[in-house]
Design an enzyme around this catalytic site. Structure first.
Site, PDB file in Angstrom:
ATOM      1  CG  ASP A 189      -1.974  -1.083   1.172  1.00 40.16           C
ATOM      2  OD1 ASP A 189      -2.026  -1.825   0.170  1.00 40.16           O
ATOM      3  OD2 ASP A 189      -2.757  -1.192   2.140  1.00 40.16           O
TER       4      ASP A 189
ATOM      5  CG  ASP B 133     -14.018  -2.173  -1.095  1.00 44.09           C
ATOM      6  OD1 ASP B 133     -13.331  -3.189  -1.339  1.00 44.09           O
ATOM      7  OD2 ASP B 133     -13.701  -1.030  -1.446  1.00 44.09           O
TER       8      ASP B 133
END
Length: 238
Positions: A8, A128
């Site tokens: 990330d 998500d």
């Protein structure tokens, strides 16, 4: 099952969040390129890159790093801030083999078919899930649909590969939620799991359930899990 170690990115650095909260951002002081090299040298063939800064501002911020990592020869799965067709094209030009899209798919009913027509299997919907519903735009907006409904609808547009994230476990190293993914599986499509995958046992269990891939992040940086153990678990047979 394919193991996707996660990198990330924020401000050019390797970071991790807990449950998507930028206030929990932790900088590991690592070079993204060197981290990717270590994963490759350990035997990883695939890698998962998330441009967290891009997700925050709504456009890609780390295409140069994407290009560097793609040059290592791994299959690069990339997402974050890809909220226009031009942004997706820029990620593809920078070396992403698979590109994840979330918000863009949910803002217009005609967009899934349009995007699949342009990008085909290069594009993977990012689904998500929060409190049983699919969310987008930094997990602040919701579709009103559950994951199974969204998968069914997007399959109708042509998609056959999905990233499903359990947002309530993401970055917490509490283990994946047993029973979360199994009801979403079905013939003719694949699911990559993300959110809370912490141990080799988690990875082996997901492989046994029939998931096509698993994203592993914080546990590789902070927990007892090694990349070698994670790879071995992903190869276990039910």
């Amino acid at each position: 099952m394919i193991l996707f170690p996660a990198i990330d990115l924020y401000g050019g650095k390797v970071v991790r969040l807990s449950k998507g909260d930028f206030d929990t951002k932790k900088d590991y002081g690592l070079s993204p390129l060197e981290t990717a090299k270590k994963f490759r040298d350990a035997g990883c063939t695939h890698i998962h890159i998330v441009d967290l800064e891009g997700a925050k501002v709504g456009k890609p911020c780390h295409l140069e790093i994407l290009e560097q990592i793609a040059s290592l020869g791994m299959f690069v799965q990339y997402g974050g801030g890809l909220r226009s067709i031009d942004s997706i094209r820029s990620a593809e030009r920078s070396g992403a083999a698979r590109i994840m899209a979330g918000s863009l798919l949910f803002q217009d009913p005609g967009m899934p078919a349009l995007l699949y027509g342009i990008f085909g299997k290069v594009l993977m919907p990012a689904i998500d899930v929060k409190e049983g519903r699919v969310v987008y735009s930094g997990w602040l907006a919701h579709t009103g649909e559950n994951a199974r409904e969204v998968i069914s609808r997007l399959r109708g547009a042509g998609f056959s590969s999905f990233l499903v994230t359990d947002t309530e476990r993401d970055g917490l190293m509490q283990g994946y939620r047993h029973g979360f993914y199994a009801p979403l599986l079905g013939p003719g499509y694949q699911i990559v799991a993300a959110g809370g995958v912490t141990t080799a046992e988690d990875i082996a269990a997901l492989a046994a359930e029939g998931l096509s891939g698993a994203i592993v992040g914080k546990s590789l940086y902070e927990g007892p899990l090694t990349i070698e153990a994670a790879l071995a678990a992903a190869k276990e047979k039910a």
